[in-house]
Design an enzyme around this catalytic site. Structure first.
Site, PDB file in Angstrom:
ATOM      1  N   TYR A  53       0.834  -1.199   0.000  1.00 40.53           N
ATOM      2  CA  TYR A  53       0.000   0.000   0.000  1.00 40.53           C
ATOM      3  C   TYR A  53       0.874   1.256   0.000  1.00 40.53           C
ATOM      4  CZ  TYR A  53      -4.149  -2.817   1.128  1.00 40.53           C
ATOM      5  OH  TYR A  53      -5.184  -3.727   1.106  1.00 40.53           O
ATOM      6  N   LYS A 227     -17.331  13.083 -10.341  1.00 34.83           N
ATOM      7  CA  LYS A 227     -16.545  13.599  -9.238  1.00 34.83           C
ATOM      8  C   LYS A 227     -15.913  12.491  -8.420  1.00 34.83           C
ATOM      9  CE  LYS A 227     -19.592  17.632  -8.791  1.00 34.83           C
ATOM     10  NZ  LYS A 227     -20.486  18.399  -7.885  1.00 34.83           N
TER      11      LYS A 227
END
Length: 325
Positions: A53, A227
């Site tokens: 990550y 968005k």
């Protein structure tokens, strides 16, 4: 916050797990620390991360962020059940990924260093390694457990037969074996109901669903698709949005009629499913975390669960009954 055992293990975890995949690449470090502060305050004890990550090869950005949060207040460490994952590439050379004994040892040591801790409470195998035997995998993990560097072992993205094979080999070595499996599970993705969930229940393995909002599809409101950020903005997710647009529109209307946010309903549905230990939520902002937290207080009736099944039909139950007489 409610708590439950992680499968047959004596370990107790919160009914929601904090996923940290957004910490670093999407969520700034200061905001990530604020989310972790709030999670601990709210009683969330299971913190889930992975060595890859942060998406900068070999750097483990997200683990570093968590490590610096622990460093600010060392008492936090004993309040958290810390889970990380290993398998993905951490370098460009040989033996820098997968599940060889060499990489398992290296990955564990590097995660411990980045996290600033002496142990990993739950070390998860992030994917199946078809080139490495379970004999080798368990031998490497057995050493780490004996050294006190790992307490429990879990899997992620494993099929039912991988899980069963892993348990058979563990038992032949008199080991506890896997205590958890982490797979995608949501209203839109119910494949695990066929075999993975039944295998976990049969072997006393906790189940930690990830992507409970299906990459944001179950949370993005109508007219807001443009968005979307993070996984909700990925091309794969947007293609899935087009494929399920009518079904998602019906779902959002159903939630509106109920007076509930779609993301809250999706998480609550998971918490009602048999065999589910703790969905892993991946908030990008503190507001998103608060919205997810509220799902633990939403009780769905049997009638509402039946209506959701009609909107998002699963595979038909467990195998083989789901596809055979």
């Amino acid at each position: 916050m409610k708590y439950t055992n992680l499968g047959r293990a004596g370990l107790t975890v919160s009914r929601l797990g904090l996923g940290t995949m957004n910490f670093g690449p999407v969520t700034p470090e200061a905001d990530a620390h604020q989310i972790m502060d709030r999670a601990l305050e709210a009683g969330v004890t299971l913190f889930d991360t992975a060595d890859i990550y942060g998406w900068k090869l070999g750097e483990g950005i997200t683990e570093q962020i968590i490590g610096r949060w622990f460093e600010q207040d060392p008492s936090r460490r004993e309040k958290v059940v810390l889970a990380t994952k290993m398998y993905g590439p951490m370098g460009r050379g040989p033996n820098t990924n997968r599940l060889s004994a060499l990489h398992i040892r290296r990955a564990c040591e590097e995660s411990l260093r980045r996290l600033g801790t002496d142990r990993i409470d739950l070390l998860q195998l992030h994917h199946v390694d078809r080139s490495t035997s379970w004999e080798e995998i368990w031998q490497a993990l057995e050493i780490l457990v004996a050294q006190g560097k790992v307490l429990y072992v879990g899997s992620s993205n494993h099929a039912a037969w991988h899980i069963v094979t892993a348990q058979q080999e563990a038992r032949s070595r008199n080991l506890l074996g896997l205590v958890s499996e982490q797979s995608p599970y949501s209203l839109l993705e119910r494949t695990v109901e066929l075999e993975v969930l039944p295998a976990c229940e049969a072997h006393g393995i906790g189940f930690l669903p990830y992507s409970p909002l299906q990459g944001g599809l179950l949370a993005v409101s109508d007219g807001q698709e443009g968005k979307a950020v993070g996984r909700a903005a990925e091309p794969k997710t947007r293609r899935s949005l087009e494929r399920h647009r009518d079904r998602l529109a019906a779902y959002k209307k159903w939630c509106a009629d109920l007076g509930q946010d779609p993301s809250r309903v999706a998480l609550a549905w998971l918490l009602h499913q048999p065999g589910v230990t703790a969905p892993i939520i991946g908030p990008r902002t503190l507001a998103q975390f608060e919205q997810s937290l509220s799902a633990t207080r939403l009780k769905l009736t049997d009638e509402q669960l039946t209506e959701l099944d009609a909107l998002f039909p699963g595979p038909g139950g467990a195998a083989p009954e789901a596809y055979a007489w």
